[in-house]
Design an enzyme around this catalytic site. Structure first.
Site, PDB file in Angstrom:
ATOM      1  N   THR A  48      -3.327  -8.433   4.844  1.00 23.37           N
ATOM      2  CA  THR A  48      -2.257  -7.842   5.792  1.00 23.37           C
ATOM      3  C   THR A  48      -0.957  -8.228   5.807  1.00 23.37           C
ATOM      4  OG1 THR A  48      -3.246  -8.627   7.768  1.00 23.37           O
ATOM      5  CG2 THR A  48      -4.211  -6.500   7.067  1.00 23.37           C
ATOM      6  N   GLY A  49      -0.707  -9.722   5.504  1.00 27.14           N
ATOM      7  CA  GLY A  49       0.502 -10.222   5.511  1.00 27.14           C
ATOM      8  C   GLY A  49       1.645  -9.495   4.571  1.00 27.14           C
TER       9      GLY A  49
ATOM     10  N   SER B  25      -7.110  -7.017  12.377  1.00 25.88           N
ATOM     11  CA  SER B  25      -7.207  -5.827  11.728  1.00 25.88           C
ATOM     12  C   SER B  25      -8.479  -5.327  11.054  1.00 25.88           C
ATOM     13  CB  SER B  25      -6.493  -6.331  10.353  1.00 25.88           C
ATOM     14  OG  SER B  25      -4.999  -6.779  10.670  1.00 25.88           O
TER      15      SER B  25
ATOM     16  N   CYS C 161       7.519 -20.712  -2.440  1.00 21.48           N
ATOM     17  CA  CYS C 161       8.188 -19.814  -3.072  1.00 21.48           C
ATOM     18  C   CYS C 161       9.286 -20.255  -3.677  1.00 21.48           C
ATOM     19  CB  CYS C 161       8.496 -18.673  -2.074  1.00 21.48           C
ATOM     20  SG  CYS C 161       9.401 -19.360  -0.466  1.00 21.48           S
TER      21      CYS C 161
ATOM     22  N   HIS D 228      15.285 -15.345  -2.830  1.00 16.31           N
ATOM     23  CA  HIS D 228      15.803 -16.745  -2.581  1.00 16.31           C
ATOM     24  C   HIS D 228      16.822 -17.233  -3.523  1.00 16.31           C
ATOM     25  CE1 HIS D 228      12.849 -16.728   0.310  1.00 16.31           C
ATOM     26  NE2 HIS D 228      11.973 -17.900  -0.028  1.00 16.31           N
TER      27      HIS D 228
ATOM     28  N   ASN E 269      10.984 -14.131  -4.001  1.00 14.31           N
ATOM     29  CA  ASN E 269      10.084 -15.063  -3.168  1.00 14.31           C
ATOM     30  C   ASN E 269       8.631 -14.693  -3.009  1.00 14.31           C
ATOM     31  OD1 ASN E 269      11.763 -13.206  -1.357  1.00 14.31           O
ATOM     32  ND2 ASN E 269      10.516 -14.164   0.105  1.00 14.31           N
TER      33      ASN E 269
END
Lengths: 355, 355, 355, 355
Positions: free
Chosen positions: B20-21, B48, B155, B242, B331
Site C-alpha cells: 500500500t505504500g 489496510s 533509490c 532524483h 526514484n
C-alpha cells in the site's frame, strides 16, 4: 539610528535604475523608512515610464505591498537627466542595458552601486559583498576613492564569499572549493522570468552563465587568483533563498576532525570588522549547532536579520574534500539589493559620497 | 515478449509485502500486464487488511489508476501463510518491519526481492542494481544460488551506480566521487510522508540516514572498499525523479579534457551485458549531447524507457575533481520497484527461481 | 482499429497550425500512432520556422517526449502553401493570429478543426464539444456540410457542456447554472505563459476574457439562448486539469432529493449517441459514487480514458440552487486538442472530409 | 498603544492551550510584543511536554522565527493547574480534545477564547468574528457577561461573515449566499496535516466537515436562522490565505446594477463600530476598485493590516444571483488566532475580564 553616529538634517535623495524588476523592487522596499537615504527617482524601461510606481505589478511577497512613499513616485526613463538631483543611484539593470547606461552615470560623476554583472570583473571596479570583503572596500575608499562604480556580486556568490572570508580571516588557507547550489526562482526575474510550466514539479540543472560568474567572482572577492572553484547550479521551486552545499579543501595538514572544529570556530567568531550601519546584520553568519541537522532551510531561514545574514548548518567532515556544510542566503537581499544598499552606507559613512 | 526466449504456459504467482505504500503501489503498477508474473497476493499492515486493493488510497500519478486486476485483490497481512502459493515475493516494507518479516520468508525458502534497506549491507545478501551490477548477480546465481534474499539499492544509489559502473567497465579507475542530490518527495513515503507545510516553497538539506547509505552501498555494489565517496542529500519539491550532481576523480594521469571524452564514450558505449528481459531498458544510460545544456530534468526525463533508464547530461571538466555531470533517475522505478522486478526477472531467466 | 468499420489503405496527411504551443504539442502527441491520420506538416511562428520539431522545447509532461515521427518534421510557417497536401488542418493558433490565418484556409477549401476562439461565436461556425453535442455535428454534416471550419470550445466549457448535455438528454430542463473553476496553468500557454512568481503559492481569481466565453459558449452549444449562466474563474497551481464546482437550478417542481437522484442517473446513463471512434472515450462521463467524497482530483483523474472523459463527484443537494457537483476535465485534451481531433474523426467518419 | 486609552502597570499573564500547532504558533507570534498581554504558559500534548517552546518545530514562515520571549518557555500539559495564574487562556486545541478540556477551564472560571469548533454552535457560547459581530459581543458582555467561553469562527467563515455583516449593516437584506472556497494548506494543520503527495499539483475538492460548519456558523453569527447558504470547499496549493468566490441574492427589487453600487458602498463605508484595539485593523474591509481586476490574491493580500483585514475585489453583477465578488482572508490570523486575540482584547477593554 541605533549604533550609528550619524544624524542627518535631511535624508539623501537616491534613485534606482531598473526599479520595476524584482531586485529593483527589493531596493525600494529596503529603502522604505531608511534612516539616511530617501528614494526620490525610480527609473525603468519605456514599458513602465509614466506609470505611478504603486501601479507597477508588485513581485515580492514579503513585504507584499509597495512602500507607501515610493508608490507615489512616477516611473521615469533611465536617462541621466532624470537622476541629476540624486546623491547617487542604485542599479538593478539587466547586464546588457547596464553595459550602456552605467558608464554615462560614471562620466557624470554620479556614483552607482550596481547589482548588474556588466562590470563586476572589470579590474577598475570594486566587487564588494560588504559582509565578506567590506573592509577591503573601506581601505580602498580611504586610498583611492575615485570614480565610484561599485558592484556587488552575483547572488549565489554572496553567501559563499561570506563563509569563505570567515575561514580566511581565521587563518584557514583555501585550496579548493566545490559549490552545488539550489537556487530560488526569484533569481530568474519576471520579464518574463521562468514560465511556471518549466519549473513546477521540476529541477532545472543549469542556469545560464551562472557557474563561471560564481567561480571567477569568488576568486576576485577573496583575492586568490589561483583558488580552484567548481560551481554546479540548479534551479528549484523555491520563491526566495538560495541553498548551497559547499565543500572546502584547505591547504593544511591537520586532520579533518580538527578542521571541522576550526571551521566552526571561524564561523562563530567571524566579524566583518567595519562599523555598525543601518543595513548591517548584527552577525554576518549564523551557525546552527550540532543539535539541529536539517537546517538552514529557505522557508525558515531566508529572512534572518532582514535577509542580510548567511545561515550555515551541517558543518561536518567530507570524505573527499576536508569539510562540507550547507549555507543559505537571501538571493535578492544579501545577494542583491541589500548588499548594494550596505555598500552605499559604507561609502557614505566613510565620507566618500556626500550629501 | 520481444527479445525473450521464454514462453510460459501460465504466469507465475507473486506477492507484494507492503503493497500500500508508494513503492508497493509502483510494484503493482509495473506487474500489470507483465508477461511472466502475475500479482496474486497484496500484503500490508493491519490498517489496510481486509480492504480491496482498489480501495486503498492510490498515491502515484503516472499511472494514476490502480491496475485493474490488482484492484480486485483483498489486502492480507504480511504473514507467511498468506504467501505460500507465491513463487516469490517482492518486499516494499519499511526497514524496521522488514527486519522481522523478511527472515521468515527466507527460512521458508520463499525468495524475496526486497527494496528495504534492512539487509542491504549484510555480506550474505547480494545488493543488486540490475543495470549496474546485474552481471555480478548472474555470476552469483550460477555459482551460489542458495537462500535468495536479494536487495536492490537505495533509490539515489541506483542511478549513480549505473553511471560509475559504466566508467569502471570502460577502464576508468575511480579515485573519489562526490554526490549532491536533489531528491523527490515520493521518496519520503506517505504514512504520513512529508507534510506539505515542511517542503512547499522550501528545500530540506538533510534526509535521515541517506548519506551513509549511499556512500556504503556504492562501495558494495562496485566492489571497491576504499573508494572515497561523499554524499550530500537535499529534498526538493518534485514528485518523482532524483537529480544528482556527480563529480568524479579518476586514478589517471590523463588530462581532464581527455577524461571528459573517455567518460562520454564510456556512457555511450555502456551495455549491462545481460540478456534482454521484460523490464530491462533498451539503453541503461541516455546521454544528452553538447547541444543540450539544461537536461536531464525530472519532469521531462524521469519516465524515459518506463523509468528504468538513467539520464545524464552536462558532462564536463570539473575544476576540482576531474569531471562532473548531472544524472537523473526515477526514484520509485529504477530506484526501487523496477529494479526489484528486474532482479526477479534475472533470477527467473537464469532458472534459479522456479515456476 | 477496434470499434470502427474503417480500413484505410493509407493514412490521411494532416497538419497543425500553431504546433509549438501547449495545445499544438498535445495535438502532435495525440496524433502519434493514430490509426487514420498522419501528422505531416507542423506550422508555427517565425521564431520556430526551420527548426526540427523534435528540437522545439517540449512543454507537456505526460507524455514527456516528442513523438518520434513528428520529431523529424521541420517546422514551417503557417502559410497556406505549406499545407496544400494536407487533407485538413488542426489549428492551435492564438485567437489574434487565427483571425487572419484561418479564413485563408477556408477560402482554399481546406477544412480546419480549430481550438482557437476567433470564430467560435460566429453563427456560421459549428461549436462542437464532441462528447456533448457531437450528434448535432453529425446532423449538420449530413444536411449542410459546406465550408468546414469547426471550432471546439473553450477548455473549461467542454466538461461543463458534457455534464449539462447529459442532464438535458435525460429530460432535466435547465433554468440556471453557476460555474466556479479552479484552472490549471497549462491553460495559460508558454510564450511566456504564467511567470512562476505570479502563481506559485498563489491563486489568481481572474482569467482574461474567460468568464464571458464560458457563459456564451455554453448557451450556443446547448442551444438555449436564455439559459442563465454565471462563471467565476480562478487560476490555481496545477499543471493540467480544470476542476469546476457546478451548481444547477432546473425548471422543475420536483424536490431536491429527487433531482439529485435523477441527475445521477442522467450522468450514469449518458451516451453521446455517435459511433465509436478512435479518440472517443468509452464513457464520456465517469461518476464517483457515494463512497468517495473527495474526488475528482486533477492529479488522479485528469488522464481517465486518455484525458477524454469528464469525471464527476460530490453530486448533492444545493441549499441555494437545486444540485451541485464537482467535475474535472483535462484542459488540453478534452478541453482542446482531443476534442479537435475527435471532431475531425467525426467529420471523416461521416464522409464529409475525404482522403 | 496608539488609539487606546489603556495604560497597564503590568501586562496580563495569558496561556495557550495547543501551542505547538499552526494556530497555537500564530497565537504566540501575535502575542509577541503585545501591549497588554504576556504569554506565560504554553500547553500542548504529551509529545511536546518538557521541551522548550523554542525547540518545537516552527511551522509558520512569516514570521519564520519563534518569538524570542516565548522561545524560553517550557511546554507543559494542558492540565488546569498549569494555567491557574493566567488571566485567561487562548485555545487552539483540536475539537475532540477541546470537548474535554475546555469545560474544565470554564468550571474553574478561567475565561477561554477558543478557536476550536467544539462548542461553536452551543447556544450558550458566543460565536464572534470581532470585525463582523464584535458589537454583538460588546452588548452581550455588558448585559450577560457570565461564564466566558468565547468561540471565534471557522477560518473560512470569518471573512465571509465580515463582508455579509457589511451588507446587512448597510440595509441590504440577504436572501441567499453561495460560497466557493479555495483554501490554503495551513488550515489542515501539521500533525501530520496534508501529505505533500496528496496536494502537490492537485486540488482536493472536499474538506471534512467544513461545508456544514460554514453554513451554520454564518447563520449564527448574522443571526438569520433561515438564510440560505451553500458552501463548496476546495483545498489548493497555497500556504496561507483562503480565497472565496461569494455570490449573494438580496431580498430586494432593485436592479443588479444598483445592487452592485450599493454593495460597493456598503463595503467601503463599513466600520465595525467598536473602539480601536491593538489587534483591530484600521479598516476591516479593503475593496479593490474597478481598475484592478485580478485581486485579491493570497500571496499579495493575505498580510494586509497584519492579516486582520478582509480583502475584496471583482464585485460585479451575477447573472444568476444578484452580485458576486472574490474575497480573501488570512486563515490563521483573521480566521483563527487573530480573532481569538481581538475577542480577548474586546472583553478586556469592556472590563469583563480582569487583570
Amino acid at each position: 539610528m541605533p549604533g550609528s553616529e550619524f544624524e542627518l538634517d535631511q535624508k539623501l535623495p537616491v534613485g534606482i535604475l531598473g526599479a520595476t524588476g524584482i531586485v529593483g523592487q527589493r531596493m525600494a522596499a529596503l529603502l522604505e523608512g531608511h534612516p539616511w537615504f530617501e528614494l526620490k527617482v525610480v527609473g525603468a524601461s519605456n514599458a513602465s515610464v509614466g506609470k505611478r510606481y504603486g501601479n507597477v505589478k508588485w513581485r515580492i511577497d514579503n513585504p507584499s505591498f509597495v512602500p507607501d512613499a515610493a508608490s507615489r513616485l512616477e516611473v521615469v526613463s533611465c536617462d541621466l537627466e532624470n537622476f541629476q538631483n540624486c546623491a547617487w543611484v542604485f542599479s538593478a539593470l539587466d547586464s546588457s542595458v547596464a553595459q550602456e547606461i552605467e558608464p554615462r552615470f560614471q562620466q557624470a560623476v554620479i556614483p552607482i552601486f550596481t547589482n548588474s554583472s556588466a562590470f563586476r570583473m572589470d579590474p577598475t571596479v570594486p566587487l564588494i559583498v560588504p559582509t565578506a570583503n567590506g573592509l577591503d572596500f573601506v581601505k580602498l575608499l580611504r586610498t583611492d576613492p575615485k570614480g565610484l562604480l561599485v558592484a556587488n556580486s552575483n547572488c549565489t556568490t554572496s553567501g559563499i564569499a561570506v563563509v569563505l572570508a570567515a575561514f580566511v580571516k581565521a587563518g584557514l588557507e583555501l585550496d579548493a572549493v566545490t559549490i552545488h547550489s539550489l537556487q530560488a526562482v526569484s533569481g530568474a526575474g519576471v520579464s518574463p522570468g521562468l514560465s511556471v510550466m518549466d519549473i513546477h514539479d521540476n529541477v532545472v540543472p543549469y542556469i545560464s552563465e551562472e557557474e563561471p560568474k560564481i567561480e571567477e567572482e569568488i576568486r576576485k572577492i577573496l583575492g586568490f587568483d589561483d583558488l580552484k572553484v567548481s560551481a554546479s547550479c540548479n534551479r528549484v521551486m523555491v520563491t526566495d533563498g538560495h541553498t548551497v552545499n559547499l565543500a572546502v579543501k584547505f591547504k593544511s595538514t591537520l586532520n579533518k576532525s580538527l578542521l571541522v572544529t576550526k571551521s566552526k570556530k571561524a564561523l562563530t567568531d567571524y566579524s566583518v570588522g567595519i562599523k555598525q550601519l543601518p543595513t548591517m546584520p548584527k552577525t554576518a553568519i549564523f551557525l546552527f549547532d550540532e543539535t539541529t541537522n536539517d537546517r538552514p532551510q529557505p522557508k525558515l531561514d531566508r529572512m534572518r536579520e532582514g535577509g542580510m545574514c548567511t545561515s550555515v548548518g551541517r558543518l561536518r567532515e567530507c570524505p573527499v574534500m576536508d569539510i562540507k556544510l550547507t549555507l543559505l542566503l537571501h538571493n535578492t537581499i544579501l545577494g542583491a539589493a541589500g548588499s548594494a544598499l550596505l555598500n552605499a552606507e559604507l561609502a557614505f559613512s566613510e565620507g566618500m559620497i556626500k550629501a
